[in-house]
Design an enzyme around this catalytic site. Structure first.
Site, mmCIF file in Angstrom:
data_model
loop_
_atom_site.group_PDB
_atom_site.id
_atom_site.type_symbol
_atom_site.label_atom_id
_atom_site.label_comp_id
_atom_site.label_asym_id
_atom_site.label_seq_id
_atom_site.Cartn_x
_atom_site.Cartn_y
_atom_site.Cartn_z
ATOM 1 C CD GLN A 1 -6.185 3.171 0.871
ATOM 2 O OE1 GLN A 1 -5.383 2.506 1.527
ATOM 3 N NE2 GLN A 1 -6.285 4.479 0.981
ATOM 4 N N GLY A 2 -7.898 -0.260 -2.378
ATOM 5 C CA GLY A 2 -6.987 -1.134 -3.126
ATOM 6 C C GLY A 2 -5.841 -0.339 -3.739
ATOM 7 C CE1 TYR A 3 -6.066 4.237 -3.298
ATOM 8 C CE2 TYR A 3 -4.542 5.270 -1.760
ATOM 9 C CZ TYR A 3 -5.685 5.333 -2.539
ATOM 10 O OH TYR A 3 -6.432 6.461 -2.543
ATOM 11 C CB SER A 4 -0.182 -1.945 -1.175
ATOM 12 O OG SER A 4 0.112 -0.804 -0.434
ATOM 13 C CD GLU B 1 -3.708 5.718 4.480
ATOM 14 O OE1 GLU B 1 -4.383 4.713 4.582
ATOM 15 O OE2 GLU B 1 -2.852 5.877 3.582
#
Lengths: 396, 360, 396, 360
Positions: A125-128, A243
């Protein structure tokens, strides 16, 4: 209020037990090697019996059952009781699959869901980003549409399993002229695409369970977007609260608490068992009371979702309270062990492979990650209690 | 009366910090942490040149003859720098126990080289602060048998060992029948280990017939560990304030958010009184005041609680980066964690303080 | 670091003891009737011997001694030990006298200080207003100069002893066009002036120890201002931090802690003394540790003031930590007493005249009053740690 | 499975609140608090018309036959309104103990009039939750002797009294040899007292030979007091949020300051899980689940801690006005204070929970 399971569930529980008795021995050990054949075979067997992908439609490789929290709970209880690996989780299965079901195109669902459920595709998951943590919507990784390709440049951080993943789902800025929350899109990248570099990020536990991901002129097909341009924030948020609920799960804390009770029964100070010392016992029981409250709260939230009786405040506090409690449970074990409690991996005399220390630190990380406690309190105050938002600042 | 530090004491801290800044920056600590054979003798030598190993040893034995308050101030500096060198046992607890209870010959044999920094001493007493497992050492016919866990300043040439009756013995590391086994803790800036005694010949410090010698030795160590935590926690608070002053989120530095400010204020409000408490505790031991034991127990217990709060909160203020190895903040977190457990848990120490006041 | 008292102080302590042995019997009981002759006579005797007004110049009716915290401490210790009333305090003596010495005119000093010290003049403090609490500088009580008189209109609140007081010192807005902090002046009112109405304000303790004071066209001579026009904020602030230090005084807490230990020794649950129960004892000892730290901190602050070694952070935290600790000390007594702990005035079986409950509530009031804990934390963060001030808000 | 309230239960709370808003506004509570002779019979009658006194009593005896969860929801409403009427003992603990352990004649004698609200019953058992002073009642030759402190729902016509062996007895208020003495607590919304027994004739509930009857009675009371605290604390939190939304300082409502918001968020985060805990605890008693006793102890203990935190914090959010009598906020503060101490302190209850799990 009805806490009874009923006869249908008794039958269901029996069927889970039979499955475990018959097949449990072929499950991989925990933690499993995600790519190993026994793991993938086991996952396949779980899918066939509906112990994985249970509520996912069959046309996407799931079992197609009607969602039922009691069945889900019975499965979890029986697998935990039998100490059998309950199948793959991870961000692909937990986060991406529900996202595609809600927001994906039919083609995306067909392409990704089944192999993800099978464990053939591992996702990260590439969020921050380094400068977009609490203020996630200020992310600056950009994707520009050039012809029929997105060209992506930027950096992601806190990307767990990036070093193992086949694909990444990520948030990137695509609409440079839109307001900050409306300029973000949700893209899917194959990790083998040229221009992606993964660097492990070592944490205080000593593990590199997270990564930094550098994206330099990464080109992907224009179709690898979920939802429309600028809808990424909305899509990500639909699952973020889910989440957060997972991060402080009090049912997992119960397992650790039970281990803590065992520790109190086994370990001694000056020959006296910890459990026999009123001061240590009081600390233990205080945590038990808090845990009990959070477990009941969890039942209420789950049940509310199914019975259409929403309890938004009860759901909002889970991450804040749950991660804090878990950190304290781990910390009490350390305190109670005295000098033994500070030993770490590789040491003689080490207790429980150093898990108390590891989790104590890891859950401090989770108090911070997924929205810090300060952000959680803002959310509870503003959305839960309807208090005023932070006023706008004067310019300059 | 003057409740504060002398100019000399302030100077001591300044000098130590200056040397530590050069000799033990974080990069040096990291190297020490990653290499178990590293003895950090460069850091040790730099501090020895200031006289640190002999700080409290009598001038006649080559030391500076300073007091426990001075030693506590030094310990605070070492904590602040997570300095990878032995101190509490080798430079304070063992020398003072020798001066309290050793023979002239024992003092003459060990104090000059300890003062010089030519050798180091460890301390094996943790069975007297809540024995774990089967820990315990017995003295039978001139020999020590048993097990001493959690030895302070473990990478030492000689150990001061307490037996079950609180008497103290000197045992050299290479003594026949002694096995020294390293333990690995979360705090990689210090060495820790256990000693197995298989009929090891040992000589007693005659004065340690008086059990107050051990108690005073422990109390000194407690004050030093509390000082170490004070320094480490102060560093973490300073780092948090400084980070919050530069890190931007939502278009402003996070230190301008009231939530972050109040976390820092709570840390400061909890931490600052510990400074005065520590001075008082150390000075009371120097004066052999009647409340010195009670104060030492309370000081370590209270400092441990405040240290735990600051370690967690300062990490939170740093956000994700505090959880990583990037800034190395966890070295301080872990140092505070080890100090909390050594020489008595807060619960244990409060119980001792209660007993000393006739409450238990 | 020098904790010794030295021989000069031994002699001094002896002289205090002799005084107490000789005169102690004629002291009034605590709390004394402020207007009664025995109280005033005792105050007079204390002034003569330098146990009151010790450092105030003789020309203003004081004793004229050089300030010496050790002497002050010895006096306090010996009076406490002998349980003899140590003389009048109150806001006139504690707050106004130092203010006049620093900022008053010679005429004001001559007029007010001596009778205040003697107890002939009782003062109250008019600072807070209903809409100016945490934000004291926004006060709106106005004084307009008409001829040679101030004409005052407005309302004050939290005015303790207003119902007993002869005079009030207060903050009022005189400069209507100046910025908010610069428009305030420090005035002195005689309480018998027409237009002043005092209404008692009952608090949760059941007492009316505070008042509201309504000011309607109150006319006082123009000379009854301390300092210049618009200097009121500066003058009040010079003493506010001093007042805050008094509010959480850990040495007073020590006396209550000692009473708590006595209670633990006397009271039983199921026939077992509280002090013999490890869980209750642990709670007691935790508070003792915190108290010890604050008492040492207090010594450091006092000593620092005299030895010109300032410790601003150490001084700033006293109110925050001290009132909280005191509230908890009182609260532990209540908890430990169980059902007995909730009894209140007039009840059979009541312990210590209900003081534990009264102080528990009163100190919750003090956590709020004199600058709430939130304001204290702002001060510590901004002035103590140098963190950024609250950013300016956008207009509207 | 459905973890939540039924429509009927929600309706019960709505109806009770509507009646209490009219019958027991704060002004009415103040009058009750200031006049010891006030029996608040107007409030009582209004609630009796809804069937509150007979909520859990069997329909055959004139009650509604509902469960403890319904009773807990009612108690929550009463706490939220600091209602000046008896409830836990008279309407729940005593009737259920009678149904559990009384003879048919005893039930017939008391339950209908309790259900109707024509009489009320108090409970004298606090010697079983940590005896203070010389409290304790003994049964000798058909008569009770001794002292029962801290009687719940004290302004009653009949008392259910536990003796030292946990047997339960009925004693009428005007029984020969019985002296009832009022106690005054901080919480003026409820009456409290002690009973002195000088050879008072008494009849036993035969079923109370089984000590589980007393334990179950106590556990029900614990859940009801916890529910009362939940309601009171929820009121204080709501009041704080509302006050913070209107009170202006520094040119903005104080509820827009992050410090104030976070205090409210901390209260909500602590309080909201108590609601589910309470439902579970009450329902477990209804089901006679094996963990019902442990859960009841934990529920009251945890609720007491959370209640204390909310009572203090909500007062702080109100600033000075919270400390005064103006808004009457202290009625809720004090109600929470009394609930904390009745039927077992948190320490006591955690110890009981530990014992019940074999930890102690």
């Amino acid at each position: 209020m009805d806490l009874s399971f009923g006869s249908r569930y008794a039958t269901f529980r029996e069927s889970v037990r039979s499955f475990l008795a018959l097949h449990g021995a072929s499950a991989p050990a925990v933690p499993p090697d995600l790519r190993a054949l026994p793991t993938l075979r086991w996952q396949q067997r779980l899918l066939e019996h509906g112990y994985a992908g249970r509520a996912i439609p069959t046309r996407y490789g799931g079992y197609g059952a009607t969602p039922d929290i009691l069945e889900t709970r019975i499965i979890a209880e029986e697998f935990a009781e039998a100490q059998v690996f309950p199948g793959l989780s991870g961000q692909g299965i937990m986060m991406l699959v529900p996202t595609l079901i809600e927001f994906g195109t039919e083609a995306q669902r067909e392409q990704f869901i089944a192999p993800t459920l099978r464990g053939d595709l591992i996702w990260c998951q590439g969020y921050s980003e380094p400068n977009a943590g609490s203020d996630l919507a200020s992310l600056t990784t950009r994707a520009v549409l050039v012809g029929d390709e997105w060209v992506i440049n930027g950096q992601k951080i806190w990307t767990s399993t990036a070093h193992l993943a086949d694909w990444m789902f990520c948030l990137v800025r695509t609409e440079l002229t839109s307001p900050k929350h409306l300029g973000i899109s949700f893209l899917l990248l194959e990790m083998s695409t040229p221009g992606i570099e993964v660097r492990p990020l070592v944490t205080m536990t000593g593990d590199a369970s997270f990564n930094e991901v550098f994206l330099t002129d990464v080109r992907i097909p224009a179709t690898q977007i979920v939802g429309g341009r600028g809808e990424g924030w909305k899509i990500a948020n639909a699952l973020l609260s889910h989440e957060r609920g997972m991060l402080g799960n009090p049912n997992v804390t119960l397992q650790r608490f039970n281990a803590l009770v065992d520790l109190f029964r086994q370990e001694t100070i000056d020959g006296r068992r910890l459990i026999d010392d009123p001061v240590w016992r009081e600390r233990l029981l205080k945590l038990q009371g808090r845990m009990l409250a959070l477990r009941c709260n969890d039942l209420r939230v789950l049940s509310g979702r199914l019975n259409d009786r929403s309890a938004p405040l009860a759901a909002m506090l889970v991450k804040l309270e749950g991660t804090e409690l878990r950190h304290e449970v781990e910390g009490l074990a350390i305190d109670a062990l005295g000098e033994l409690g500070v030993l770490y991996r590789g040491s003689p005399l080490l207790r429980d492979q150093g898990l108390w220390q590891q989790h104590h630190m890891y859950f401090l990380g989770l108090i911070i990650g997924g929205g810090t406690s300060q952000i959680q309190k803002n959310i509870i105050a503003e959305r839960g209690l309807g208090m005023p938002r932070e006023p706008k600042l004067a310019a300059g | 009366m003057d409740f504060g530090l002398s100019d000399d004491q302030t100077l001591l801290q300044t000098s130590l910090s200056r040397v530590l800044n050069v000799a033990a920056p974080l990069a040096r600590v990291r190297r020490f942490a990653e290499d178990e054979t590293d003895k950090a003798s460069d850091v040790w030598d730099a501090l020895a040149s200031l006289g640190l190993p002999g700080l409290v040893i009598a001038p006649a034995r080559g030391g500076m003859g300073l007091g426990l308050l001075d030693a506590a101030l030094a310990a605070e500096c070492l904590g602040r720098h997570v300095a990878p060198i032995p101190f509490a046992a080798t430079s304070v607890m063992v020398p003072l126990a020798l001066q309290d209870a050793g023979t002239t010959a024992q003092c003459a044999r060990w104090l000059p080289s300890l003062a010089e920094g030519a050798c180091t001493a460890g301390l094996a007493v943790s069975e007297h602060t809540g024995a774990k497992e089967d820990a315990g050492v017995r003295y039978i016919d001139g020999r020590l048998c048993g097990r001493a866990l959690f030895v302070l300043d473990f990478a030492a040439d000689v150990f001061l060992v307490a037996d079950e009756s609180a008497r103290l013995y000197l045992v050299e590391r290479d003594a026949a029948g002694l096995e020294a086994r390293s333990l690995v803790s979360i705090d990689r800036s210090r060495r820790l280990g256990e000693l197995l005694f298989r009929a090891v010949p040992a000589v007693c410090l005659p004065g340690s017939e008086n059990p107050l010698v051990l108690q005073r030795t422990l109390d000194r160590g407690r004050v030093l560990l509390a000082a170490d935590t004070l320094g480490a926690a102060q560093h973490m608070l300073d780092a948090a304030v400084s980070y919050a002053g530069t890190r931007q989120q939502f278009g402003r530095v996070i230190g301008s958010f009231q939530a972050v400010k109040h976390l820092c204020a709570e840390m400061a409000a909890a931490l600052e009184p510990c400074r005065a408490l520590l001075w008082y505790a150390a000075h009371s031991l120097d004066l052999e005041a009647t409340d010195a034991h009670i104060t030492a127990c309370h000081t370590k217990a209270h400092m441990a609680e405040v240290g735990k709060f600051v370690a967690k909160t300062a990490t939170e203020v740093h956000g994700g980066v505090g959880f990583t190895d990037l800034l190395g903040l966890h070295y301080w977190f872990k140092r505070i964690g080890l100090n909390r457990q050594w020489l008595g848990s807060p619960e244990r120490l409060r119980h001792e303080a209660a007993r000393a006041q006739g409450y238990a």
